[in-house]
Write a protein that holds these residues in place. Structure first.
Motif, PDB file in Angstrom:
ATOM      1  N   LEU A 190      -3.527  -3.754   3.845  1.00  0.00           N
ATOM      2  CA  LEU A 190      -2.319  -4.207   4.585  1.00  0.00           C
ATOM      3  C   LEU A 190      -1.927  -3.223   5.537  1.00  0.00           C
ATOM      4  O   LEU A 190      -1.717  -2.020   5.014  1.00  0.00           O
ATOM      5  N   THR A 191      -1.769  -3.420   6.804  1.00  0.00           N
ATOM      6  CA  THR A 191      -1.206  -2.572   7.866  1.00  0.00           C
ATOM      7  C   THR A 191      -0.180  -3.232   8.547  1.00  0.00           C
ATOM      8  O   THR A 191       0.114  -4.241   8.200  1.00  0.00           O
ATOM      9  N   ALA A 192       0.787  -2.388   9.095  1.00  0.00           N
ATOM     10  CA  ALA A 192       1.986  -2.850   9.481  1.00  0.00           C
ATOM     11  C   ALA A 192       2.352  -1.823  10.785  1.00  0.00           C
ATOM     12  O   ALA A 192       2.117  -0.709  10.550  1.00  0.00           O
ATOM     13  N   GLY A 202      -3.314   0.456   5.031  1.00  0.00           N
ATOM     14  CA  GLY A 202      -4.246   0.128   4.078  1.00  0.00           C
ATOM     15  C   GLY A 202      -3.513  -0.212   2.543  1.00  0.00           C
ATOM     16  O   GLY A 202      -4.210   0.589   1.780  1.00  0.00           O
ATOM     17  N   VAL A 203      -2.290  -0.962   2.438  1.00  0.00           N
ATOM     18  CA  VAL A 203      -1.803  -1.148   0.992  1.00  0.00           C
ATOM     19  C   VAL A 203      -2.482  -1.942   0.401  1.00  0.00           C
ATOM     20  O   VAL A 203      -2.520  -3.203   0.664  1.00  0.00           O
ATOM     21  N   ASP A 204      -3.049  -1.950  -1.024  1.00  0.00           N
ATOM     22  CA  ASP A 204      -3.620  -2.871  -1.871  1.00  0.00           C
ATOM     23  C   ASP A 204      -2.711  -2.786  -2.983  1.00  0.00           C
ATOM     24  O   ASP A 204      -2.321  -1.844  -3.613  1.00  0.00           O
ATOM     25  N   LEU A 205      -2.064  -4.125  -2.946  1.00  0.00           N
ATOM     26  CA  LEU A 205      -1.134  -4.371  -4.376  1.00  0.00           C
ATOM     27  C   LEU A 205      -1.625  -5.713  -4.902  1.00  0.00           C
ATOM     28  O   LEU A 205      -1.909  -6.586  -4.052  1.00  0.00           O
ATOM     29  N   MET A 244       4.239   6.553  -0.419  1.00  0.00           N
ATOM     30  CA  MET A 244       4.697   8.105   0.372  1.00  0.00           C
ATOM     31  C   MET A 244       4.062   7.573   1.999  1.00  0.00           C
ATOM     32  O   MET A 244       2.782   7.461   2.067  1.00  0.00           O
ATOM     33  N   GLU A 245       4.743   7.527   2.845  1.00  0.00           N
ATOM     34  CA  GLU A 245       4.481   7.686   4.336  1.00  0.00           C
ATOM     35  C   GLU A 245       3.414   6.494   4.451  1.00  0.00           C
ATOM     36  O   GLU A 245       2.296   6.673   5.316  1.00  0.00           O
ATOM     37  N   GLY A 246       3.438   5.355   3.942  1.00  0.00           N
ATOM     38  CA  GLY A 246       2.869   4.147   4.376  1.00  0.00           C
ATOM     39  C   GLY A 246       1.749   3.885   3.402  1.00  0.00           C
ATOM     40  O   GLY A 246       0.780   2.886   3.951  1.00  0.00           O
ATOM     41  N   ARG A 247       1.382   4.873   2.608  1.00  0.00           N
ATOM     42  CA  ARG A 247       0.327   4.570   1.558  1.00  0.00           C
ATOM     43  C   ARG A 247       0.753   4.623   0.273  1.00  0.00           C
ATOM     44  O   ARG A 247       1.824   5.330  -0.177  1.00  0.00           O
ATOM     45  N   VAL A 248      -0.044   3.833  -0.614  1.00  0.00           N
ATOM     46  CA  VAL A 248       0.309   3.700  -1.989  1.00  0.00           C
ATOM     47  C   VAL A 248      -0.365   5.161  -2.503  1.00  0.00           C
ATOM     48  O   VAL A 248      -1.669   5.467  -2.348  1.00  0.00           O
TER      49      VAL A 248
END
Ligand code: ATP
Length: 234
Positions: free
Chosen positions: A9-11, A21-24, A208-212
């Motif tokens: 995921l990007t925003a 690139g968040v994976d949750l 932190m800063e947009g990343r997991v």
């Protein structure tokens, strides 16, 4: 299959990239906490999942079905309810009218009704005819949570519900979570309060800063690892 999943995921806010690139994943019945400092991207993640920030297809799935490109009201209708940062009550409406707005958004039968929300937070029944904004901060937070529950959500997203509240009030609000879990809802809580997050969550994601930067069960994460993932390694 996960109940809710974000993948890569990007925003963006204009040219500014807030998520990278968040994976949750969130399993059915699970409570997950997302922790991180101011500006880490936690709210942006919640807004992306709830459709307030539109996503390109393929990035957010509910029950395996793509929802990332749907408008927010459609995502809500599918059972994703948000308790927004800052509570966002309707100022001209009473406590009860605020709660009923949640019902209005998704009319499905389930465990939550005015009666069960009043059992969860008895003070709201006493205050039901008062304007929501006449209540204390903690009570307003209860209204905001109750309003989201009234839609009988499958996924409850709670954005910084402790913010600005006294410890004893935070404790009262979190005391409601075991009951919410019992009803089968799956929950994501966004918290700056690490201790509170560790107590309530089955799994924790640190951003932190947009990343997991770290994820795992509270009992498998060391204080040092969390500190580094939260503030950055020295
Ligand atoms: P907080 O605890 O302050 O809510 P957060 O972890 O929820 O922090 P976000 O609110 O998601 O973080 O913000 C992530 C980044 O995006 C920050 O750098 C923030 O300044 C930026 N940002 C947030 N909202 C906007 C906006 N509307 N326009 C531009 N930049 C924004």
């Amino acid at each position: 299959m996960a109940l809710l999943e974000t993948r890569d995921l990007t925003a963006f806010y204009g040219d500014f990239q807030a998520l990278f690139g968040v994976d949750l994943t969130l399993q059915e019945g699970e409570t997950v906490a997302v922790i991180g400092a101011n500006g880490a991207g936690k709210t942006t993640l919640m807004r992306s999942v709830s459709g307030l920030i539109r996503q390109t297809p393929g990035m957010v799935r509910l029950d395996g079905r793509e929802i990332g490109a749907l408008p927010a009201d459609e995502i809500m209708a599918q059972g994703v309810a948000m308790v927004p940062e800052g509570r966002k009550l309707f100022p001209s409406l009473s406590v009860e009218e605020n709660l009923l707005m949640g019902r209005h958004r998704r009319k499905v039968n389930g465990p939550w009704s005015l009666d069960s929300v009043y059992r969860l937070f008895p003070i709201l029944k006493e205050r039901r005819n008062q304007p929501g904004t006449a209540l204390s901060g903690g009570q307003q937070q209860m209204v905001s949570i109750g309003r989201a529950l009234m839609s009988n959500p499958r996924v409850l997203l709670c954005d910084e519900i402790s913010l600005g509240l006294a410890p004893v009030v935070i404790r009262d609000i979190y005391a409601a979570f075991p009951r919410i879990r019992e009803t089968g809802a799956s929950v994501i809580v966004v918290e700056q309060d690490i201790g509170q997050a560790m107590k309530v969550a089955d799994r924790v994601y640190c951003m932190m800063e947009g990343r997991v930067t770290l994820s795992g069960r509270p009992d498998e994460l060391s204080r040092e690892a969390i500190h580094d993932a939260y503030f950055g390694a020295a």
